[in-house]
Design an enzyme around this catalytic site. Structure first.
Site, PDB file in Angstrom:
ATOM      1  N   GLY A 107       0.827  -1.200   0.000  1.00  0.00           N
ATOM      2  CA  GLY A 107       0.000   0.000   0.000  1.00  0.00           C
ATOM      3  C   GLY A 107       0.863   1.253   0.000  1.00  0.00           C
ATOM      4  O   GLY A 107       2.079   1.205   0.191  1.00  0.00           O
TER       5      GLY A 107
ATOM      6  N   GLY B 294      -0.413   9.279   1.526  1.00  0.00           N
ATOM      7  CA  GLY B 294       0.182  10.605   1.472  1.00  0.00           C
ATOM      8  C   GLY B 294       1.468  10.729   2.262  1.00  0.00           C
ATOM      9  O   GLY B 294       2.298  11.576   1.978  1.00  0.00           O
ATOM     10  N   PHE B 295       1.653   9.860   3.264  1.00  0.00           N
ATOM     11  CA  PHE B 295       2.840   9.985   4.106  1.00  0.00           C
ATOM     12  C   PHE B 295       3.848   8.871   3.883  1.00  0.00           C
ATOM     13  O   PHE B 295       4.899   8.891   4.502  1.00  0.00           O
ATOM     14  CB  PHE B 295       2.442  10.018   5.578  1.00  0.00           C
TER      15      PHE B 295
ATOM     16  N   LYS C  42       5.556   0.951   7.628  1.00  0.00           N
ATOM     17  CA  LYS C  42       5.339   2.163   6.851  1.00  0.00           C
ATOM     18  C   LYS C  42       6.640   2.953   6.785  1.00  0.00           C
ATOM     19  O   LYS C  42       7.187   3.371   7.803  1.00  0.00           O
ATOM     20  CB  LYS C  42       4.250   3.029   7.463  1.00  0.00           C
TER      21      LYS C  42
ATOM     22  N   ASP D 147      -8.828  12.273   8.043  1.00  0.00           N
ATOM     23  CA  ASP D 147      -8.774  11.603   6.733  1.00  0.00           C
ATOM     24  C   ASP D 147      -9.503  10.268   6.783  1.00  0.00           C
ATOM     25  O   ASP D 147      -8.947   9.222   6.447  1.00  0.00           O
ATOM     26  CB  ASP D 147      -7.320  11.412   6.305  1.00  0.00           C
TER      27      ASP D 147
END
Length: 892
Positions: A538, A541-542, A559, A654
């Site tokens: 995946g 935005g970050f 991440k 968000d």
């Protein structure tokens, strides 16, 4: 059946039956050993045969549709051993069906449907062309392809039973049922690991196969699978050529006499693993093996905090009594001002509790998991052990070793206690249960721990004086100065990995001093877990998200933060320092972090089904209405916790399907909330940067207006509409015939489409159908006939209330949870605060029409803005201005 002269008439007869009598194709007579495709079975069709539709060659096993008890209305597709009537496999143990539900076998696989013809279970549908469904004499139900290969078998998907000839491979498990009447998965399981087989309760070991006295152990080879025969139970490695662990069965010496007997290994709903021999001639049963032998070693045999004695007699520990209110057998404190500490997800008591107290258990008591886990830390005093538990919301109690200073922590679930023996590894462990003081109590009680009082003060104050504090401050200052100088030199000289901190910059050193940080992972550990960041699952935005697996087999999501910007460090610190302390069943858990050469990584728990966006909009199967409802409720609970259940109010900013993640059994968790603005309970400041995703942005983002948690409520409402529909709000689809006009937009239908086929903006359609009370017209057409009117009405009305233009009219997320759970009456959408949806709907239709130019679009926007500004003087609610079509939170 093998001659060609028989096959063709048989096929013609089958075709004739299919056309003339579709509901009774091949129903009635039991098939032996094999069934051909185009077969349908239900309990009603085979009621004369007790639901049996397939039997093995010698009728030792039968495949049937049956209920666990005669009086039950819950039916299962199962394979049973005939003489003992033992269920050895079930297709739908967690999803029972009715007697009219159908099982269909085609040349692509087996599919089980509920009463509304919705598939609830199936074999993989990408198999090669199938020729038959067979039931072997071993009890294995298999699918055979046209080349006579086995492409699927029930032995690969065990429930709570294993039989002779079946392999339980590493990583697989037997999971207990809830009860004899309910086949659903319970809390106990037998898991095959790399070097042993373990019994577990809530992921905690309480018994191992190697503990048996008559076991043979060879640890030179890793385990590959478990098998059983008439002589014993085996863990095998080296492709089945090496015995790693062997347990000899009690009656294995009488091999010839018992060679035809049937044996099963089963973990029952009480957590006991046993091997039972069923006599081939008389069906008599004889238990040949049991683990654990001592029932008091079963974790929950005496419920919560019960003490097990004499193999199963139960009493409460000292200072505890049986809970008379719940009548579930749990033990609760005798002192009514005390309450058991809940897990991280249970916060109701925490809000009223200001102190923590530790109740000492009897000195002769021990806990099952202590023998299977390493202590959390060693060489500490008991106060440090208690303080560590006080700071950990998952900690429910501790055991402390007086000999070694070792601290053992009981996490997440409390089970039963047992009386320890002098031969145990550590007979001097003392147990303490973490209690919350929720009522009036003596403030002088020395046994409580005040969670608001800093631990550092507890250590330093007794030792400190003015002079000592000054000396310590000077030493810290000088030490920091030397470290900074040292780090500057090491950076310039580019030291290698031999230096523990060589890969961190000066600002990253500050992470070490942040209180409450989760686990800090080494970069090399994440690199190995993700195979050098190869498996991307995946992006957002970050950053980019990768799947990884730690050395202990735990799956993680890593991440890699790639878009820090000017607020990068602040965002990162917020994520790890605040979110690391937050634990809720509907929020993705942050497991740890890593900082390496200016790059930052966040390590999360892995959600194996991915995002709601992928499952709802791009999944191969259709989400059932029940699961959609659970997803909506779980998401609402997670947001409600962020808004009101945390020490600091957190606004997500968000909320969208991409940030709603799914796991097994419909577990739903919100992600990426750590990147939002953090507010203290009394703070109500303004955002200066637009955040979120178009289509879910609340209108107040576009004004210099105060931003509150109601922006999350708006976004949630938009997501809820997509859950109802099963498609994006802004995707094109024909609308149902409506009696009302969509704000005069009929003339704007693209390419001269008819009224029935016009393109609509779904939130506007939801408003119109609400006005006409046509809620079922809004439900995903793929769920036709599965949804009740009142259930559809509930979700539509809640969604519309959430997207009110005026934030003050939107319900809080806590109220949304109350409405979905049924504890609060449904809100009534205010039409005057939903009129802006008509503008959005018109804009969507215009943008779907190729002939509409930008100048005309902008003119419409200006006119609408002027109308809204004029109406502000007469309306009872605030109407927000809209700046441009590039900024609106409506469709596209």
């Amino acid at each position: 059946m093998g001659s060609s002269s028989y096959i063709y008439p048989s096929l013609l007869f089958t075709l004739f039956c299919t056309i003339s009598f579709p509901c009774s194709v091949l129903s009635g007579p039991i098939s032996y050993n094999s069934i051909n495709p185009n077969f349908t079975a239900s309990y009603l069709q085979f009621i004369d045969n007790s639901g049996v539709f397939l039997a093995s060659k010698n009728n030792s096993f039968q495949a049937r549709i049956t209920n666990a008890k005669p009086e039950s209305e819950s039916y299962y597709v199962v394979v049973t051993h005939v003489s003992s009537n033992t269920i050895i496999w079930s297709a739908n143990r967690n999803t029972p069906i009715s007697k009219s539900s159908k099982l269909r076998f085609t040349n692509t696989g087996l599919v089980l449907y509920n009463d509304t013809e919705h598939p609830i279970w199936s074999t993989p549908q990408n198999l090669s062309t199938l020729s038959s469904l067979q039931l072997h004499e071993s009890g294995n139900l298999v699918l055979i392809d046209s080349e006579n290969n086995t492409v699927w078998e029930s032995f690969d998907f065990p429930i709570d039973v294993m039989v002779v000839g079946q392999k339980l491979k590493i990583g697989k498990s037997l999971v207990s049922s809830l009860s004899d009447e309910d086949l659903s998965e319970g809390g106990y399981k037998l898991v095959v690991g790399n070097d042993d087989a373990m019994l577990q309760w809530n992921e905690m070991n309480y018994w191992k196969l190697s503990m048996e006295r008559n076991s043979y152990i060879n640890t030179n080879f890793p385990v590959e699978y478990m098998v059983m025969n008439s002589t014993g139970v085996y863990l095998l490695g080296q492709n089945g050529e090496q015995v790693v662990i062997r347990i000899t069965l009690h009656n294995s010496n009488d091999l010839l006499a018992n060679s035809s007997d049937f044996r099963i290994m089963k973990i029952d709903h009480n957590g006991v693993l046993s091997v039972v021999k069923i006599g081939a001639s008389d069906g008599s049963s004889n238990q040949e093996f049991k683990g654990p032998i001592d029932n008091c070693r079963i974790p929950f045999i005496c419920k919560k905090l019960g003490v097990c004695t004499n193999g199963g007699l139960c009493q409460c520990a000292s200072s505890f009594r049986v809970d008379q209110k719940s009548n579930n057998g749990d033990c609760v404190p005798v002192d009514s001002s005390l309450a058991l500490s809940g897990s991280c997800n249970e916060t109701s008591l925490l809000s009223n509790a200001t102190k923590i107290k530790y109740l000492n258990l009897r000195n002769d008591l021990d806990y099952f998991s202590n023998e299977f886990t390493e202590p959390l830390t060693r060489d500490v005093n008991i106060s440090v052990c208690e303080n560590m538990c006080s700071m950990n919301c998952s900690c429910l109690g501790i055991f402390y070793s007086q000999n070694s200073g070792s601290c053992y922590m009981i996490r997440n679930s409390l089970g039963s206690m047992f009386i320890k023996s002098s031969s145990q590894r550590d007979a001097n462990r003392l147990g303490f249960v973490k209690m919350l003081i929720v009522g009036n109590t003596n403030g002088d009680d020395p046994n409580y721990k005040n969670t608001d009082f800093p631990i550092l003060a507890l250590v330093l104050l007794p030792l400190s004086g003015v002079v000592l504090i000054a000396v310590v401050a000077i030493l810290i200052y000088l030490g920091k100065k030397r470290r900074n100088k040292k780090w500057g030199k090491s950076t310039k000289s580019k030291l290698g990995h031999d230096s523990k901190f060589s890969s961190f910059s000066d600002e990253e050193i500050e992470f070490v001093s942040i209180p409450g940080l989760p686990v800090r992972f080494a970069y090399e550990e994440l690199e190995a877990a993700t195979e050098f960041f190869k498996n991307q699952i995946g992006s957002g935005g970050f950053g980019i998200v990768y799947k990884g697996t730690l050395k202990d087999g735990t799956d993680i999501a890593v991440k890699k933060i790639t878009c820090l910007g000017s607020q990068g460090k602040k965002e990162f610190l917020t994520e790890i320092a605040v979110i690391g302390k937050i634990h809720h069943i509907n929020l993705v858990r942050l497991k740890g972090f890593c900082a390496h050469k200016g790059q930052r990584y966040l390590v999360y728990e892995y959600m194996n089904r991915g995002s709601l966006e992928r499952t709802l909009f791009r999944g191969d199967s259709v989400l059932e209405w029940k699961e959609r409802y659970e997803i909506a409720l779980g998401t609402a609970r997670g947001l409600a916790y962020l808004h009101t259940g945390c020490e600091h109010k957190i606004i997500h900013c968000d909320v969208k399907p991409e940030n709603i993640l799914l796991h097994d059994r419909s577990h739903v968790k919100m992600s990426d909330f750590g990147l939002s603005k953090l507010l203290s309970p009394e703070e109500s400041g303004l955002f200066t940067t637009l955040r979120g995703t178009r289509g879910y942005l609340a209108p107040e983002w576009l004004m210099s207006s105060m931003i509150s948690d109601k922006i999350d409520v708006y976004s949630y409402g938009m997501v809820l509409l997509e859950i109802i529909r099963g498609k994006k709000n802004s995707s094109t689809s024909p609308s149902p015939q409506s009696q009302s006009d969509i704000s005069g937009s009929n003339s704007l239908s693209s390419s001269g489409e008819s009224e029935q086929n016009r393109l609509v903006y779904f939130p506007l359609l939801a408003l119109e159908m609400h006005e006409e009370r046509r809620y079922l017209d809004l439900v995903d057409p793929r769920l036709m006939g599965q949804v009740r009117f009142e259930d559809a009405e509930k979700l539509v009305r809640v969604a519309l209330c959430c997207v009110h233009e005026d934030p003050s009219l939107r319900p809080s997320m806590s109220n949304v949870v109350g409405m979905l759970e049924g504890g609060m009456p449904l809100c009534e959408p205010r039409i005057e605060s939903l009129q802006f949806l008509r503008f959005y709907g018109r804009r969507f239709t215009e943008e779907s029409t190729l002939g509409q130019n930008n100048e005309q679009q902008n003119h419409e926007l200006v006119m609408y803005r002027q109308q809204q500004q004029t109406s502000m003087n007469t309306s009872e609610y605030n109407s927000f201005s809209y700046l441009s079509s590039q900024q609106v939170s409506g469709p596209r």
